[in-house]
Design an enzyme around this catalytic site. Structure first.
Site, PDB file in Angstrom:
ATOM      1  N   ASP A  95     -19.804  51.414  18.691  1.00  0.00           N
ATOM      2  CA  ASP A  95     -21.023  50.642  18.445  1.00  0.00           C
ATOM      3  C   ASP A  95     -21.193  49.065  18.143  1.00  0.00           C
ATOM      4  OD1 ASP A  95     -19.528  50.657  16.128  1.00  0.00           O
ATOM      5  OD2 ASP A  95     -21.107  51.977  14.866  1.00  0.00           O
ATOM      6  N   HIS A  96     -20.029  48.419  17.739  1.00  0.00           N
ATOM      7  CA  HIS A  96     -20.456  47.116  17.334  1.00  0.00           C
ATOM      8  C   HIS A  96     -20.373  46.037  18.376  1.00  0.00           C
ATOM      9  CE1 HIS A  96     -20.034  48.768  13.405  1.00  0.00           C
ATOM     10  NE2 HIS A  96     -20.049  47.150  12.675  1.00  0.00           N
ATOM     11  N   ASP A 160     -15.883  50.547   7.262  1.00  0.00           N
ATOM     12  CA  ASP A 160     -17.016  50.041   7.436  1.00  0.00           C
ATOM     13  C   ASP A 160     -17.666  50.019   6.136  1.00  0.00           C
ATOM     14  OD1 ASP A 160     -19.067  48.959  10.046  1.00  0.00           O
ATOM     15  OD2 ASP A 160     -20.022  49.661   8.016  1.00  0.00           O
ATOM     16  N   ARG A 448     -28.281  43.658   5.807  1.00  0.00           N
ATOM     17  CA  ARG A 448     -27.719  42.285   5.264  1.00  0.00           C
ATOM     18  C   ARG A 448     -28.487  41.328   6.144  1.00  0.00           C
ATOM     19  NH1 ARG A 448     -21.521  44.313   5.728  1.00  0.00           N
ATOM     20  NH2 ARG A 448     -21.713  45.313   3.617  1.00  0.00           N
ATOM     21  N   SER A 643     -18.678  42.693   4.273  1.00  0.00           N
ATOM     22  CA  SER A 643     -17.886  43.881   5.144  1.00  0.00           C
ATOM     23  C   SER A 643     -16.781  44.181   4.857  1.00  0.00           C
ATOM     24  CB  SER A 643     -17.734  43.125   6.500  1.00  0.00           C
ATOM     25  OG  SER A 643     -16.839  43.680   7.173  1.00  0.00           O
ATOM     26  N   ARG A 645     -14.265  44.491   6.978  1.00  0.00           N
ATOM     27  CA  ARG A 645     -13.161  43.854   7.971  1.00  0.00           C
ATOM     28  C   ARG A 645     -11.766  43.429   7.439  1.00  0.00           C
ATOM     29  NH1 ARG A 645     -17.971  39.272   9.274  1.00  0.00           N
ATOM     30  NH2 ARG A 645     -19.087  41.406   9.348  1.00  0.00           N
TER      31      ARG A 645
HETATM   32  C1  MIC Z   1     -21.003  44.871   8.869  1.00  0.00           C
HETATM   33  O1  MIC Z   1     -22.270  45.636   8.659  1.00  0.00           O
HETATM   34  O2  MIC Z   1     -21.010  43.816   8.458  1.00  0.00           O
HETATM   35  C2  MIC Z   1     -20.140  45.426   9.644  1.00  0.00           C
HETATM   36  C3  MIC Z   1     -20.086  44.647  11.018  1.00  0.00           C
HETATM   37  O3  MIC Z   1     -20.670  46.757  10.027  1.00  0.00           O
HETATM   38  C4  MIC Z   1     -18.867  45.342   8.861  1.00  0.00           C
HETATM   39  C5  MIC Z   1     -17.623  45.839   9.521  1.00  0.00           C
HETATM   40  C6  MIC Z   1     -17.100  44.893  10.585  1.00  0.00           C
HETATM   41  O4  MIC Z   1     -16.912  43.870  10.239  1.00  0.00           O
HETATM   42  O5  MIC Z   1     -16.613  45.404  11.521  1.00  0.00           O
HETATM   43  C7  MIC Z   1     -18.761  46.224   7.387  1.00  0.00           C
HETATM   44  O6  MIC Z   1     -19.934  46.514   7.086  1.00  0.00           O
HETATM   45  O7  MIC Z   1     -17.724  46.726   6.985  1.00  0.00           O
HETATM   46 FE1  SF4 Z   2     -23.505  48.185  12.282  1.00  0.00          FE
HETATM   47 FE2  SF4 Z   2     -22.836  47.160   9.875  1.00  0.00          FE
HETATM   48 FE3  SF4 Z   2     -25.279  46.645  10.984  1.00  0.00          FE
HETATM   49 FE4  SF4 Z   2     -24.773  49.155  10.212  1.00  0.00          FE
HETATM   50  S1  SF4 Z   2     -24.763  47.275   9.044  1.00  0.00           S
HETATM   51  S2  SF4 Z   2     -25.918  48.652  12.187  1.00  0.00           S
HETATM   52  S3  SF4 Z   2     -22.539  49.304  10.723  1.00  0.00           S
HETATM   53  S4  SF4 Z   2     -23.183  46.173  11.853  1.00  0.00           S
END
Ligand code: MIC
Ligand code: SF4
Length: 753
Positions: A95-96, A160, A448, A643, A645
């Site tokens: 998805d990312h 995630d 976010r 995140s 990550r």
């Molecule tokens: C996000 O919303 O910041 C992400 C991208 O989904 C991250 C995961 C990632 O950095 O791959 C998260 O929320 O953990």
């Molecule tokens: Fe994707 Fe993270 Fe955004 Fe949700 S918050 S849509 S998992 S990047």
């Protein structure tokens, strides 16, 4: 779809007796959180109750979920664990990595060819180890989990931070780094500090323009981005039972934004309805049989203040729609005050883009409410003044909302439907702009809004609201507009007003989908060969990190003293860098490039102590590493917020950083650092942050006697030959100290194999 029914049956058959025993142990009524945690203990019940916020506890989660941007690292680690299949059911979701540009099908085509190597890798690793694979375009991890895998009373972890979304279906679902996921997939226990509990009592009913999103936007304003750290937030009250399961999911989803370990609602009729609507009648009837165990004990609801560490009460009858932002999700303003704020703070008034969808707000109910606003605009001869972008959360939702004409409602006011993926939420957005540095405003129904997150522009003011509020603002194209009270002028010059949105909780004609995008693993994947090309720029097999040499760490140059907010987006930016998530060396070139250097207030511009010149953070770290020097990073409050990550921990590890010393950490990031063999330290006295100077050489002493609970001593050697010293805390337990000594948890696992 219905998965794992045998597993769920087993969990439910054991739940009542486990809960009974736990109640005897703690000797008081149990919250739902405690019920689920106690029934997922890895070991037998302890002799003494655990101390909330104190004791580390081992759990055995029921399943693991990973999204493509974090799965690569998680699986690269898992591959070294020597197992033939994952120990618990697990899934991977693509998805990312899909960039939103012109629209769903074209964008998906581009992603499939650009990310082919990574998708092939994930698909073959999934097949080999028995992992369910959700193809690109199938949807966003958390929406797919809610539709297919989440179940009341269950426990899962996911790589995630928004894994917590599954709390909407009464599950304890927690975001973790890939190394944690690997442990559970490898058949080991998963460790968490026993959380504290925040109770949120909801009374009244949502009405008018107010939706579930506004509950969490308000809670974020109350608790702030670190107020939930170390806590589970449990919602209850008749107001809670009146909110749809997907609305509950939205509230739990954004619990990540207050740092909460997770959030949860008790099982109720709304959850049962959702389970039935998504083809899981069987789970609903099993849950109905043990409903008392899938909610808190009655006494908890009667005197919550006795059992929660903190209680918040919100009256939904009085709740207004909220708009949060910019740059932080806890700057919360009720819509009635927002116009004043925009003017006072001089935020760019013109709204350029409205974006709805994401894992946070993609439900049928959300989209029907937003579409009802769009439909009125068409009827009243209005068009969206701002660009309008829709990212459905899953193919199930996309297919159903297209069938029911909702997507057409959006398109009629100028909306563009993107792929079922994260897209603009994570900076995977080819924004159409002539000036990528311009001050401007956008509004999203995402979760976010950190600087640069959506489009890489530090001057984009990103606000967060519910999908219906976003739609109304997009139509107005103006932040100084209150949809509840203000009129708009239509194309005929008439003054018109938008009526309250109307939603439909679940599709009257049922959900439908032609190809959900799921690929089940073969019964035996042992013959599958995983290839990682040696010269690949996207994937790189992992080399073990070096073990601790058994001495104190002396003479470390300060790499950067970060000032203010330093989220994982600042430490390891997403957007264009997502393509290197499987290649540690390449992605390390983004390390801390978004962090603000305390000494010159610039980003990615720090002093190299070896030659006195200023350079980028990654290049300077590489220079120290080449000179055989470790280094240290200093930071402010809630360092690593956001995140899960683990790249944000692995990159410094890879580039020779030995310790991260901050005022406070966000939970997932602190654990990620420990797992990767780093030192995660906090100032005993936060003012000591001010003692750290740009040219300092720093000693970390006491490591030969590194023990749980005992502080370490920091010695600063300033350039003028003076010395400062102070103590720092850490939260390592015995096992985590062993990770440090071994050079990382994975090294220890390999040693034990
Ligand atoms: C996000 O919303 O910041 C992400 C991208 O989904 C991250 C995961 C990632 O950095 O791959 C998260 O929320 O953990
Ligand atoms: Fe994707 Fe993270 Fe955004 Fe949700 S918050 S849509 S998992 S990047």
């Amino acid at each position: 779809m219905l998965f794992d029914i045998d597993l769920i049956r087993k969990v439910y058959s054991e739940l009542p007796s486990k809960i009974k025993k736990a109640r005897l142990l703690v000797n008081h009524p149990l919250t739902l959180t405690e019920k689920i945690l106690f029934s997922h203990l890895w070991d037998e019940l302890p002799a003494q109750p655990y101390g909330r916020g104190e004791d580390y506890v081992n759990f055995g989660p029921d399943r693991v979920a990973m999204q493509d941007a974090t799965a690569q690292m998680a699986l690269l680690q898992f591959m070294t664990a020597g197992r033939s299949r994952t120990a618990v059911p697990s899934t991977v979701h693509c998805d990312h990595l899909i960039q939103a540009s012109v629209g769903a099908s074209a964008d998906l085509g581009v992603a499939l060819s650009q990310n082919k190597e990574v998708y092939d890798f994930l698909e073959s690793v999934s097949a080999k180890y028995g992992i369910g694979f959700w193809k690109p375009g199938a949807g966003i991890i958390h929406q797919v989990i809610l539709e297919n895998y989440a179940f009341p009373g269950g426990m899962m972890i996911g790589t995630d931070s928004h894994t917590v979304n599954a709390g909407g279906l009464g599950m304890i679902a927690i975001g973790v780094g890939g190394a944690d996921a690997m442990d559970v997939m490898a058949g080991m226990a998963w460790e968490l500090k026993m959380p504290k509990l925040i109770g949120v009592k909801l009374t009244g009913r949502l009405n008018g323009w107010t939706s579930a999103k506004d509950v969490i936007l308000k809670v974020a304003g109350i608790l702030t981005v670190k107020g939930g750290t170390g806590c589970v937030v449990e919602y209850f009250g008749d107001g809670a039972d009146s909110i749809s399961a997907t609305g509950k999911g939205t509230i739990c989803n954004m619990g990540a934004e207050i740092g909460a370990t997770t959030s949860i609602f008790g099982y109720d009729a709304k959850m049962s309805d959702y389970l039935k609507a998504t083809g899981r009648e069987q789970i609903a009837s099993l849950a109905d049989e043990i409903i008392a165990d899938l909610r808190a004990d009655e006494d908890i609801y009667i005197s919550p203040e006795k059992y929660f560490d903190q209680v918040i009460e919100i009256d939904l009858d009085l709740l207004e729609p909220y708009i949060n932002g910019p740059f932080t999700p806890d700057a919360a303003y009720p819509v009635s005050e927002f116009v004043k704020v925009v003017k006072e703070k001089d935020y760019p008034r013109k709204l350029e883009v409205g974006l709805i969808g994401s894992c946070t707000n993609s439900s049928y109910e959300d989209l029907t409410r937003a579409a009802s606003v769009a439909r009125q605009a068409t009827a009243k001869n209005l068009k969206s003044q701002a660009e309008f972008v829709i990212t459905p959360g899953s193919e199930l939702i996309r297919y159903t909302t297209e069938r029911d004409g909702l997507l057409a409602d959006f398109e009629k006011i100028g909306g563009v439907v993107m792929a079922n993926a994260c897209g603009p939420c994570i900076g995977q957005w080819k924004r159409h702009t002539d000036d990528p540095e311009r001050r401007n405003s956008i509004i999203t129904s995402f979760n976010r809004n950190f600087a640069k997150r959506n489009d890489g522009n530090p001057n984009t003011h990103s606000f967060v609201a519910s999908p219906e509020i976003v739609t109304a603002y997009a139509i107005a194209g103006d932040l100084c507009f209150n949809p509840l009270t203000d009129f708009l002028t239509n194309r005929d010059g008439e003054k018109v007003k938008l009526d309250e949105p109307r939603g439909i909780e679940l599709p009257v004609a049922g959900f439908d989908v032609k190809d959900a995008g799921f690929l089940a693993p073969p019964a035996d994947g042992s013959a599958i060969n995983i290839v990682v090309k040696a010269n690949s720029e996207r994937l790189q097999l992992l080399e073990p990190f070096e073990a601790w040499k058994g001495t104190d760490l002396l003479n470390l140059p300060l790499l950067i003293k970060a000032k203010g907010k330093c989220t994982t987006d600042h430490i390891s930016m997403a957007g264009p860098w997502l393509r290197f998530r499987g290649h540690l060396d390449n992605i390390s070139d983004n390390m801390l490039i978004g962090a603000l250097n305390f000494f010159n207030e610039k980003t990615n511009h720090i002093k190299n102590q070896l030659n006195g010149e200023y350079g980028t953070v990654p290049a300077t770290a590489r220079a120290y590493k080449a000179a055989g020097l470790g280094s240290i990073v200093v930071g402010d409050e809630n360092y690593g917020e956001g995140s899960s990550r683990e790249h944000a921990a692995m990159e410094p590890r890879h580039l020779g950083v030995r310790a991260i010393l901050v005022k406070s950490f966000a939970r997932i990031h602190e654990t990620n650092l420990k797992k990767q063999g780093m030192l995660a330290l906090t100032f005993v006295n936060k003012d000591d942050y001010n003692r750290i100077r740009e040219n300092d050489r720093i000693d970390i002493t006491g490591l030969t006697k590194f023990t749980a609970g005992a502080p370490l001593l920091i010695v600063l050697h300033h350039e003028d030959h003076t010395i400062d010293q102070f103590y720092v805390n850490h939260s390592y337990n015995h096992m985590q100290i062993d990770w440090f000594k071994a050079g990382g948890a994975l090294n220890l696992l390999r040693m034990n194999l």
